[in-house]
Scaffold this active site. Structure first.
Site, PDB file in Angstrom:
ATOM      1  N   LYS A  18       0.837  -1.219   0.000  1.00 38.14           N
ATOM      2  CA  LYS A  18       0.000   0.000   0.000  1.00 38.14           C
ATOM      3  C   LYS A  18       0.867   1.262   0.000  1.00 38.14           C
ATOM      4  O   LYS A  18       0.633   2.179  -0.781  1.00 38.14           O
ATOM      5  CB  LYS A  18      -0.941   0.035   1.226  1.00 38.14           C
ATOM      6  CG  LYS A  18      -1.922  -1.112   1.306  1.00 38.14           C
ATOM      7  CD  LYS A  18      -2.907  -0.942   2.455  1.00 38.14           C
ATOM      8  CE  LYS A  18      -2.272  -0.949   3.831  1.00 38.14           C
ATOM      9  NZ  LYS A  18      -1.640  -2.253   4.213  1.00 38.14           N
ATOM     10  N   ARG A  58      -9.536   1.053   8.746  1.00 38.89           N
ATOM     11  CA  ARG A  58      -9.178  -0.330   9.052  1.00 38.89           C
ATOM     12  C   ARG A  58     -10.307  -1.032   9.809  1.00 38.89           C
ATOM     13  O   ARG A  58     -10.186  -2.212  10.112  1.00 38.89           O
ATOM     14  CB  ARG A  58      -7.919  -0.346   9.918  1.00 38.89           C
ATOM     15  CG  ARG A  58      -6.624  -0.632   9.148  1.00 38.89           C
ATOM     16  CD  ARG A  58      -5.506  -0.508  10.146  1.00 38.89           C
ATOM     17  NE  ARG A  58      -4.290  -1.180   9.850  1.00 38.89           N
ATOM     18  CZ  ARG A  58      -3.212  -0.602   9.327  1.00 38.89           C
ATOM     19  NH1 ARG A  58      -3.252   0.644   8.936  1.00 38.89           N
ATOM     20  NH2 ARG A  58      -2.097  -1.287   9.186  1.00 38.89           N
ATOM     21  N   ARG A 111      -0.626  -8.621  13.202  1.00 32.13           N
ATOM     22  CA  ARG A 111      -1.132  -7.610  12.257  1.00 32.13           C
ATOM     23  C   ARG A 111      -1.990  -8.265  11.175  1.00 32.13           C
ATOM     24  O   ARG A 111      -3.005  -7.708  10.764  1.00 32.13           O
ATOM     25  CB  ARG A 111       0.043  -6.823  11.651  1.00 32.13           C
ATOM     26  CG  ARG A 111       0.662  -5.865  12.680  1.00 32.13           C
ATOM     27  CD  ARG A 111       2.066  -5.432  12.327  1.00 32.13           C
ATOM     28  NE  ARG A 111       2.117  -4.633  11.117  1.00 32.13           N
ATOM     29  CZ  ARG A 111       3.255  -4.389  10.457  1.00 32.13           C
ATOM     30  NH1 ARG A 111       4.393  -4.895  10.877  1.00 32.13           N
ATOM     31  NH2 ARG A 111       3.225  -3.634   9.396  1.00 32.13           N
ATOM     32  N   ARG A 113      11.916  -5.391   4.726  1.00 34.98           N
ATOM     33  CA  ARG A 113      11.781  -4.031   4.190  1.00 34.98           C
ATOM     34  C   ARG A 113      12.410  -2.957   5.084  1.00 34.98           C
ATOM     35  O   ARG A 113      12.515  -3.120   6.290  1.00 34.98           O
ATOM     36  CB  ARG A 113      10.309  -3.707   3.897  1.00 34.98           C
ATOM     37  CG  ARG A 113       9.442  -3.532   5.110  1.00 34.98           C
ATOM     38  CD  ARG A 113       7.990  -3.356   4.690  1.00 34.98           C
ATOM     39  NE  ARG A 113       7.162  -3.076   5.836  1.00 34.98           N
ATOM     40  CZ  ARG A 113       5.847  -2.849   5.787  1.00 34.98           C
ATOM     41  NH1 ARG A 113       5.221  -2.875   4.637  1.00 34.98           N
ATOM     42  NH2 ARG A 113       5.186  -2.603   6.874  1.00 34.98           N
ATOM     43  N   ARG A 145      11.224  -0.573  10.687  1.00 33.67           N
ATOM     44  CA  ARG A 145      10.163  -0.342  11.671  1.00 33.67           C
ATOM     45  C   ARG A 145      10.240  -1.352  12.807  1.00 33.67           C
ATOM     46  O   ARG A 145      10.503  -2.532  12.585  1.00 33.67           O
ATOM     47  CB  ARG A 145       8.801  -0.450  10.989  1.00 33.67           C
ATOM     48  CG  ARG A 145       8.406   0.817  10.285  1.00 33.67           C
ATOM     49  CD  ARG A 145       7.210   0.650   9.428  1.00 33.67           C
ATOM     50  NE  ARG A 145       6.089  -0.041  10.079  1.00 33.67           N
ATOM     51  CZ  ARG A 145       4.907  -0.200   9.508  1.00 33.67           C
ATOM     52  NH1 ARG A 145       4.687   0.282   8.305  1.00 33.67           N
ATOM     53  NH2 ARG A 145       3.951  -0.835  10.135  1.00 33.67           N
TER      54      ARG A 145
HETATM   55  P1  AMP Z   1       0.851   0.660   9.043  1.00 34.30           P
HETATM   56  O1  AMP Z   1       1.996   1.599   8.916  1.00 34.30           O
HETATM   57  O2  AMP Z   1      -0.325   1.045   8.206  1.00 34.30           O
HETATM   58  O3  AMP Z   1       1.271  -0.790   8.828  1.00 34.30           O
HETATM   59  O4  AMP Z   1       0.348   0.765  10.565  1.00 34.30           O
HETATM   60  C1  AMP Z   1       1.221   0.417  11.633  1.00 34.30           C
HETATM   61  C2  AMP Z   1       0.397   0.230  12.896  1.00 34.30           C
HETATM   62  O5  AMP Z   1      -0.273   1.471  13.212  1.00 34.30           O
HETATM   63  C3  AMP Z   1      -0.717  -0.802  12.793  1.00 34.30           C
HETATM   64  O6  AMP Z   1      -0.268  -2.125  13.041  1.00 34.30           O
HETATM   65  C4  AMP Z   1      -1.678  -0.298  13.882  1.00 34.30           C
HETATM   66  O7  AMP Z   1      -1.206  -0.621  15.159  1.00 34.30           O
HETATM   67  C5  AMP Z   1      -1.573   1.217  13.726  1.00 34.30           C
HETATM   68  N1  AMP Z   1      -2.560   1.763  12.746  1.00 34.30           N
HETATM   69  C6  AMP Z   1      -2.304   2.365  11.556  1.00 34.30           C
HETATM   70  N2  AMP Z   1      -3.434   2.753  10.948  1.00 34.30           N
HETATM   71  C7  AMP Z   1      -4.446   2.366  11.771  1.00 34.30           C
HETATM   72  C8  AMP Z   1      -5.863   2.469  11.688  1.00 34.30           C
HETATM   73  N3  AMP Z   1      -6.474   3.019  10.626  1.00 34.30           N
HETATM   74  N4  AMP Z   1      -6.586   1.964  12.729  1.00 34.30           N
HETATM   75  C9  AMP Z   1      -5.985   1.407  13.795  1.00 34.30           C
HETATM   76  N5  AMP Z   1      -4.666   1.271  13.921  1.00 34.30           N
HETATM   77  C10 AMP Z   1      -3.879   1.748  12.922  1.00 34.30           C
END
Ligand code: AMP
Length: 227
Positions: free
Chosen positions: A22, A97, A181, A136, A170
């Protein structure tokens, strides 16, 4: 964006599990279509780094691979959408989400006379996700993404895009957290595919192949959806 009632700036959503690409694809679309990538993950990581109240509440949840509360995430996104640059149109990467977030987004957009042009689901196999995520890393200066196996910079440790030499991984990109996740994705986010299908906004893309080929397919969808 909320101040620009009726400008009908494009709103695109990228759906897909962690590691689906994404963020990578959102950056391509951002450049190609002049849109703004909004990643709630990035916004939350910035809040954690800044030690804000929201960041303090989100830190442990993110490290465990669970979802941060709808309230925190919706507030963070609402604030970011008010910034002037969002008037160009946005690509939402990692939001919504949950169904609560999707409904809140519908309300926010309706308030500013906007609607979703397309929710694009990046279809991938779970089995490939652990390798994708654990390899990554990104350039600390410009955010360009790389991968130990699939996308290395031309010169080891030097960003192709900006010449930066500080590469970051990360904290939640490890095998244990990835499992949580993926579980959160299937339980709470995958139902959004049916949600957007029901609204006639869903598009799907096979996201298992070559990054450039996927970007081409995505671009064709975005061109049509924003025409
Ligand atoms: P990402 O960078 O999109 O993989 O997000 C990393 C982490 O941030 C996720 O595993 C969640 O803990 C949190 N997170 C990001 N976006 C959301 C969302 N829309 N709702 C809830 N948690 C989120």
């Amino acid at each position: 964006m909320l101040d620009n009632v009726g400008t009908a700036a494009p709103v695109l959503i990228l759906l897909g599990p962690p590691g689906a690409g994404k963020g990578t694809q959102a950056r391509v679309l951002e450049e190609k279509f002049g849109l703004v990538q909004l990643s709630t993950g990035d916004l939350l990581r910035a809040a954690v780094a800044a030690g804000t109240e929201a960041g303090l509440a989100a830190k442990a949840v993110m490290e465990a691979g669970d979802l941060v509360s709808d309230e925190i995430v919706i507030n963070i996104l609402r604030d970011r959408l008010q910034d002037d640059d969002c008037a160009k149109g946005v690509i939402l990467d990692g939001f919504p989400r949950t169904t609560v977030q999707a409904e809140a987004l519908d309300v926010l957009l309706a308030e500013s006379g906007q609607k979703i042009n397309a929710a694009i689901s990046l279809e991938v196999e779970d089995a490939a996700m652990v390798t994708r995520i654990s390899g990554r890393y990104t350039c600390g200066a410009c955010g360009e993404g790389y991968h130990d196996e699939f996308k290395q910079p031309a010169k080891d440790g030097v960003c192709d895009k900006c010449g930066g030499t500080e590469m970051k991984r990360r904290a939640d990109d490890n095998a244990e957290t990835v499992a949580s996740r993926l579980e959160a994705y299937h339980a709470q986010t995958a139902p959004l595919i049916a949600y957007y299908d029901g609204k006639g906004a869903l598009q799907t893309v096979d996201a298992m192949g070559d990054i450039k080929a996927i970007a081409g397919n995505l671009s064709a969808i975005v061109e049509k959806a924003t025409a």
